[in-house]
Design a protein around this motif. Structure first.
Motif, short mmCIF file in Angstrom:
data_model
loop_
_atom_site.label_atom_id
_atom_site.label_comp_id
_atom_site.label_asym_id
_atom_site.label_seq_id
_atom_site.Cartn_x
_atom_site.Cartn_y
_atom_site.Cartn_z
N MET A 1 -5.97 13.21 -0.05
CA MET A 1 -5.16 12.06 0.30
C MET A 1 -5.16 11.10 -0.89
O MET A 1 -6.21 10.81 -1.47
N VAL B 1 -4.49 5.20 -9.14
CA VAL B 1 -4.51 5.88 -7.84
C VAL B 1 -5.93 6.35 -7.54
O VAL B 1 -6.73 6.62 -8.45
N THR B 2 -6.25 6.43 -6.25
CA THR B 2 -7.53 6.95 -5.77
C THR B 2 -7.27 8.22 -4.98
O THR B 2 -6.38 8.25 -4.12
N LEU C 1 4.24 9.29 -3.60
CA LEU C 1 3.53 8.25 -2.87
C LEU C 1 4.54 7.46 -2.05
O LEU C 1 5.54 6.97 -2.60
N THR D 1 0.66 5.64 0.11
CA THR D 1 -0.18 6.80 0.45
C THR D 1 0.61 8.08 0.18
O THR D 1 1.85 8.08 0.17
N ASP E 1 -2.15 0.84 -4.72
CA ASP E 1 -1.57 -0.46 -4.44
C ASP E 1 -0.44 -0.72 -5.42
O ASP E 1 -0.63 -0.64 -6.64
N TYR F 1 0.10 12.78 0.02
CA TYR F 1 -0.70 13.99 0.24
C TYR F 1 -0.47 14.90 -0.95
O TYR F 1 0.67 15.06 -1.42
N THR G 1 -4.10 7.34 -2.45
CA THR G 1 -3.81 5.95 -2.10
C THR G 1 -3.65 5.13 -3.37
O THR G 1 -4.28 5.42 -4.39
N GLN H 1 0.83 -1.20 0.00
CA GLN H 1 0.00 0.00 0.00
C GLN H 1 0.87 1.25 0.00
O GLN H 1 1.88 1.33 0.72
#
Length: 364
Positions: A88, A105-106, A126, A39, A92, A41, A90, A37
């Protein structure tokens, strides 16, 4: 619901006689060969007045973005940012992803932005769990939701307009070392802990490739594979294609306390027990009467209460279960008693307390 369960369980004896086989790849996975995962900003710009306005951390982020582009915003002045939103990000990172490959990406708002529709994500890093940068994300958002606000304050929202997605919106910058081609022992993990399944998978692998697998615990098998990426990948592919007859699942009764759903698997058995189930129905009929005084009597018209109470008991049947009764017998008997899903839960709990239900009860 009980009728459907009874019909479905009627075929269980025939299905139990013909054990089905599953591939090793459907029972577990190789340790380390998995997704990770990510993540991050970032800032979404280009919104049609649906952004975060003067949100403090959005303002700081915009100053940072502008600074990287050589534009210095005046100190002490909060820019109007209704066209931007703090988000934000996120994603995979698939196993064996290499630098230059693209991943989806989401993007989700973390402030008071009303919609991300029509926005574009500014270049953002990320991060993985180790704090390293593994991908860079940027692109135009595809938002399936829609939000509309009228001048009188009325609003209409379709789906979720504050979450968007960018297909292939990030470029991988760093690969994750899985060690599958260099480790002396490669481990394979079952999705669900079961010593019998672990032993069966070990035996199936050793039958095809002798001396390869050994059980470490109820989940993990240690596999001694040949060195070299090519030879090891071929062996892993052959292992994943091996078929194994899995062990019967542990006896469980799953109860959803919110919806009243009850699921009973085929491994549930009953010890000798008798069940009596009935419903006490109390019926109260209110038939008030109007009392009319006689002429010139000086009385007043009044409503006189008149109640009739009746009590009936329904479902005075008793079901007897012999030793080793199966799920189909239980469902058929409870169906004849005419129990509802909530009553079924109460009966199963009572059987468990009496020691007659050989199963684990799980309430979700």
């Amino acid at each position: 619901m009980l009728l459907v369960l009874a019909a479905a369980m009627a075929a269980l004896p025939m299905l139990a006689g013909a054990a089905h086989a599953e591939r090793v790849r459907d029972l577990g996975e190789f340790q380390g060969v998995r997704s990770n995962q990510l993540t991050g900003y970032g800032i979404v710009v280009g919104l049609a007045g649906t952004g975060d306005d003067n949100l403090e951390y959005l303002t700081q982020a915009m100053r940072g973005v502008s600074g990287r582009l050589g534009v210095q915003l005046p100190a002490g002045v909060a820019p109007g940012l209704k066209n931007a939103a703090a988000v934000m990000i996120t994603a995979d990172l698939p196993a064996f992803a290499k630098p230059g490959q693209r991943i989806d990406v989401t993007v989700s708002t973390i402030g008071k932005a009303k919609s991300l529709r029509g926005g574009a994500l500014v270049l953002a890093p990320l991060y993985g769990a180790d704090g390293q940068i593994y991908a860079m994300a940027q692109g135009n958002l595809a938002v399936g939701g829609l939000g509309i606000t009228a001048k009188d304050g009325s609003q209409l929202t379709v789906n979720v307009p504050t979450v968007g997605r960018i297909a292939e919106g990030a470029s991988v910058e760093r690969a994750v070392n899985t060690g599958f081609d260099s480790a002396d022992v490669l481990r394979w993990n079952l999705f669900d802990a079961d010593f019998l399944n672990a032993a069966r998978v070990r035996d199936a692998i050793n039958t095809k490739i002798p001396g390869t697998a050994s059980v470490e615990d109820g989940v993990t098998l240690a596999l001694r594979l040949p060195s070299g990426a090519d030879a090891r990948a071929s062996t892993m592919a052959a292992i994943e294609a091996i078929e194994v007859s899995p062990a019967e699942a542990a006896a469980k009764v799953i109860v959803n306390s919110r919806t009243g759903t009850v699921v009973i698997n085929s491994a549930v058995r009953l010890s000798p027990a008798a069940i009596s189930h009935g419903k006490l129905v109390v019926k109260i009929d209110e038939k008030p009467r109007v009392s009319q005084p006689g002429p010139f009597s000086g009385g007043q018209t009044a409503v006189v209460p008149n109640s009739q109470i009746s009590v009936t008991e329904e479902g005075n049947h008793v079901a007897l279960f012999k030793p080793g009764a199966s799920l189909s017998s239980l469902v058929n008997a409870l169906n004849k008693l005419g129990v509802s899903p909530s009553d079924l839960v109460a009966i199963l709990e009572a059987l468990k307390q009496a020691g007659a239900l050989k199963a684990e009860m799980v309430v979700i």
